[in-house]
Design a protein around this motif. Structure first.
Motif, PDB file in Angstrom:
ATOM      1  N   UNK A  33       0.884  -1.164   0.000  1.00 40.92           N
ATOM      2  CA  UNK A  33       0.000   0.000   0.000  1.00 40.92           C
ATOM      3  C   UNK A  33       0.920   1.212   0.000  1.00 40.92           C
ATOM      4  N   UNK A  34       0.680   2.149  -0.912  1.00 43.76           N
ATOM      5  CA  UNK A  34       1.597   3.280  -0.955  1.00 43.76           C
ATOM      6  C   UNK A  34       1.179   4.378  -1.896  1.00 43.76           C
ATOM      7  N   UNK A  35       2.170   5.154  -2.293  1.00 46.97           N
ATOM      8  CA  UNK A  35       1.968   6.346  -3.118  1.00 46.97           C
ATOM      9  C   UNK A  35       2.909   6.255  -4.317  1.00 46.97           C
ATOM     10  N   UNK A  36       2.402   6.596  -5.482  1.00 44.39           N
ATOM     11  CA  UNK A  36       3.236   6.568  -6.681  1.00 44.39           C
ATOM     12  C   UNK A  36       4.322   7.634  -6.578  1.00 44.39           C
ATOM     13  N   UNK A  37       5.570   7.194  -6.602  1.00 44.37           N
ATOM     14  CA  UNK A  37       6.713   8.104  -6.557  1.00 44.37           C
ATOM     15  C   UNK A  37       7.166   8.488  -7.963  1.00 44.37           C
ATOM     16  N   UNK A  38       7.231   7.486  -8.854  1.00 47.84           N
ATOM     17  CA  UNK A  38       7.627   7.720 -10.243  1.00 47.84           C
ATOM     18  C   UNK A  38       6.850   6.775 -11.141  1.00 47.84           C
ATOM     19  N   UNK A  39       6.586   7.241 -12.365  1.00 44.46           N
ATOM     20  CA  UNK A  39       5.896   6.438 -13.363  1.00 44.46           C
ATOM     21  C   UNK A  39       6.778   6.263 -14.585  1.00 44.46           C
ATOM     22  N   UNK A  40       6.788   5.039 -15.139  1.00 51.35           N
ATOM     23  CA  UNK A  40       7.478   4.811 -16.396  1.00 51.35           C
ATOM     24  C   UNK A  40       6.801   5.557 -17.534  1.00 51.35           C
ATOM     25  N   UNK A  41       7.554   5.826 -18.582  1.00 46.10           N
ATOM     26  CA  UNK A  41       7.052   6.660 -19.681  1.00 46.10           C
ATOM     27  C   UNK A  41       5.860   6.057 -20.409  1.00 46.10           C
ATOM     28  N   UNK A  42       5.689   4.728 -20.342  1.00 46.14           N
ATOM     29  CA  UNK A  42       4.590   4.076 -21.060  1.00 46.14           C
ATOM     30  C   UNK A  42       3.349   3.866 -20.193  1.00 46.14           C
ATOM     31  N   UNK A  43       3.423   4.236 -18.930  1.00 47.72           N
ATOM     32  CA  UNK A  43       2.298   4.001 -18.018  1.00 47.72           C
ATOM     33  C   UNK A  43       1.356   5.200 -18.067  1.00 47.72           C
ATOM     34  N   UNK A  44       0.113   4.948 -18.436  1.00 50.02           N
ATOM     35  CA  UNK A  44      -0.864   6.011 -18.631  1.00 50.02           C
ATOM     36  C   UNK A  44      -2.022   5.891 -17.643  1.00 50.02           C
ATOM     37  N   UNK A  45      -2.652   7.029 -17.338  1.00 52.97           N
ATOM     38  CA  UNK A  45      -3.864   7.023 -16.526  1.00 52.97           C
ATOM     39  C   UNK A  45      -3.633   7.113 -15.030  1.00 52.97           C
ATOM     40  N   UNK A  46      -2.391   7.314 -14.623  1.00 52.59           N
ATOM     41  CA  UNK A  46      -2.056   7.467 -13.205  1.00 52.59           C
ATOM     42  C   UNK A  46      -1.279   8.764 -13.034  1.00 52.59           C
ATOM     43  N   UNK A  47      -1.071   9.167 -11.786  1.00 56.01           N
ATOM     44  CA  UNK A  47      -0.304  10.380 -11.530  1.00 56.01           C
ATOM     45  C   UNK A  47       0.607  10.156 -10.326  1.00 56.01           C
ATOM     46  N   UNK A  48       1.725  10.814 -10.326  1.00 58.27           N
ATOM     47  CA  UNK A  48       2.613  10.747  -9.162  1.00 58.27           C
ATOM     48  C   UNK A  48       1.919  11.381  -7.959  1.00 58.27           C
ATOM     49  N   UNK A  49       2.094  10.750  -6.798  1.00 58.06           N
ATOM     50  CA  UNK A  49       1.419  11.202  -5.581  1.00 58.06           C
ATOM     51  C   UNK A  49       0.095  10.504  -5.333  1.00 58.06           C
ATOM     52  N   UNK A  50      -0.354   9.677  -6.274  1.00 57.31           N
ATOM     53  CA  UNK A  50      -1.635   8.977  -6.133  1.00 57.31           C
ATOM     54  C   UNK A  50      -1.488   7.764  -5.216  1.00 57.31           C
ATOM     55  N   UNK A  51      -2.465   7.569  -4.317  1.00 54.27           N
ATOM     56  CA  UNK A  51      -2.462   6.398  -3.438  1.00 54.27           C
ATOM     57  C   UNK A  51      -2.938   5.174  -4.217  1.00 54.27           C
ATOM     58  N   UNK A  52      -2.189   4.083  -4.085  1.00 54.45           N
ATOM     59  CA  UNK A  52      -2.494   2.875  -4.850  1.00 54.45           C
ATOM     60  C   UNK A  52      -2.144   1.631  -4.032  1.00 54.45           C
TER      61      UNK A  52
END
Length: 366
Positions: A65-84
Motif C-alpha cells: 500500500x503506498x503512493x506513486x513516486x515515479x511512473x514509467x514513460x509508457x504508463x498512462x492514466x495514473x499520476x505521481x502522488x496517487x495512493x495505490x
C-alpha cells in the motif's frame, strides 16, 4: 551518489535483516511506489524458516500500500502522488498463461533469462514480489507491468482497510470462489488465521447459509463470528468430522475450504464433504500430502479438489476494494499490531510465534 532505501532481506533459513539497498530504477512499463504500509504474511514465515526457497539477499514481502513516486514513460492514466495498491500477483496479461485463465502462473517475463519455457507457464511465477523480484517490506518497491497492476485506492479508505486486498482478501475470497458455493450451501472453513477469516467472509458473501469455522483458538473463533461464521468448532474440544455430520444430518458439507496447509486439516476437509462436494485448498504445504482412501471414496465419490494462488491485477484489486468501501466486509479488524520498518525483526518474532493475539501486523516505513 546512488539513492538508498531500507529493505528487509532474506539472509538464510531463520534469519532476515534490515539492510540498505539502492532505490530501484524503473523502466518504461514500471512504477516506483513509496510504501506507506505493508504487512507480514504466513508465506513470509515459510520463507524465513527455509520451507519456501528464495535467493539470499531478496527483499521479501508482497502486500504493498503506498503512493506513486515515479511512473514509467509508457504508463498512462495514473499520476505521481496517487495512493495505490498492487496485488501480490503481478501478471502482465499478455502471456499465454494469462490469456488461458492462469494469470497467477504467468512466468513469461522469465523467458529471456531461460527460467521459463516459450509459452510462459510457470507455477507460482505470477507471484513476483518477495518471490522472484524484490518485495514490499522496504521503503520503496518497483511494480512491474504497472498499467495492469496499479489500483487506485478509493477516497476515504485508510491503509489498514485495504491492506488485506493485495493477498489475504484475494486469496481467501478465491478459496470461496473455488468452493463452488451455491445459495443455501453448508461450508466448513478449516483454520481461522487471516486467510481463513477472509474465506469465511467470502463464503457468506457467496451465498452459503451455514458457515462452520474450525480452529483451535477461541479468540480467532470469536472473530470468525464477526466475519460471518454461523457455527464455530474448536478442534481441541470436539471431533470436527462427527460434529459436521451431526449438523448436516449425516449428509456432509457441500464444500470445505482448507486454509492452513497441513495433512491433518486437508484430510479433515475431505472427510467432512458430501459425495460430490468440493475441497478448496488454500494452504501452503511444506510436505507431501496423502489422500485417505475412504474419504476419497476410492476415487469414485465425484469430489473436486481445487487449488489456488490469489488472483492479481488492477481489476481484481478494484473489486476487492469496492467490497470494503461498500461495507460488505471490514478487514481492518484483522490488523492487530503496528510496527515500524526499523523494528521488523521484532515484528517477525511476534507474528511467527503467534503471540499476543496477533492476526496481522501493519509495517510502516515512517
Amino acid at each position: 551518489m546512488t539513492a538508498m532505501m531500507k529493505a528487509t532481506v532474506f539472509v538464510a533459513p531463520g534469519r532476515i535483516e534490515l539492510v540498505d539497498k539502492p532505490i530501484p530504477a524503473i523502466g518504461p512499463n514500471d512504477a516506483l511506489i513509496r510504501i506507506t504500509t505493508t504487512t507480514i504474511c504466513g508465506t513470509d514465515v515459510h520463507i524465513l524458516k527455509g520451507e519456501y526457497p528464495v535467493v539470499p539477499g531478496l527483499t521479501i514481502g508482497h502486500e504493498p500500500v503506498g503512493v506513486i513516486e515515479k511512473l514509467g514513460s509508457a504508463v498512462q492514466g495514473y499520476r505521481e502522488g496517487q495512493r495505490v495498491i498492487a496485488g501480490a500477483i503481478c501478471p502482465n496479461f499478455n502471456s499465454y498463461a494469462a490469456q488461458d485463465g492462469a494469470a497467477s502462473q504467468d512466468g513469461s517475463y522469465l523467458i529471456p533469462s531461460g527460467q521459463c519455457g516459450g509459452h510462459g507457464y510457470k507455477a507460482t511465477a505470477g507471484w513476483r514480489f518477495g518471490n522472484l523480484i524484490d518485495g514490499t517490506q522496504a521503503e520503496y518497491v518497483l511494480v512491474p507491468d504497472a498499467q495492469a497492476n496499479l489500483a487506485p485506492i478509493p477516497d476515504g479508505l485508510t491503509d489498514e482497510q485495504v491492506l488485506m486486498c493485495p493477498d489475504i482478501m484475494s486469496t481467501g475470497f478465491k478459496g470461496a470462489e473455488n468452493a463452488n458455493i451455491r445459495l443455501g450451501d453448508t461450508v466448513v472453513v478449516f483454520a481461522q488465521g487471516p486467510i481463513g477469516l477472509c474465506a469465511t467472509a467470502g463464503a457468506r458473501l457467496m451465498g452459503a447459509t451455514t458457515v462452520i469455522a474450525v480452529d483451535g483458538n477461541d479468540h480467532r473463533l470469536g472473530i470468525s463470528k464477526v466475519m460471518g461464521a454461523d457455527v464455530t468448532l474448536n478442534f481441541r474440544n470436539c471431533d470436527v468430522v462427527s460434529e459436521v455430520m451431526k449438523l448436516t444430518g449425516g449428509r456432509g458439507a457441500d464444500s470445505a475450504i482448507e486454509a492452513l496447509g497441513t495433512q491433518a486439516t486437508f484430510e479433515q476437509a475431505l472427510r467432512v464433504l458430501k459425495p460430490g462436494g468440493t475441497l478448496s485448498s488454500l494452504g501452503v504445504y511444506s510436505s507431501d500430502l496423502t489422500i485417505p482412501l475412504s474419504a476419497f471414496a476410492a476415487g469414485l465419490g465425484d469430489h473436486r479438489i481445487n487449488t489456488a494462488l490469489c488472483p492479481g491485477g488492477k481489476e481484481r484489486m478494484r473489486r476487492l476494494m469496492n467490497g470494503v468501501a461498500s461495507n460488505r466486509v471490514d478487514l481492518g479488524v484483522l490488523v492487530t499490531h503496528t510496527y515500524k520498518l526499523d523494528d521488523i525483526v521484532a515484528a517477525y518474532e511476534l507474528f511467527a510465534n503467534q503471540r499476543d493475539g496477533v492476526l496481522k501486523v501493519a509495517i510502516k516505513p515512517n
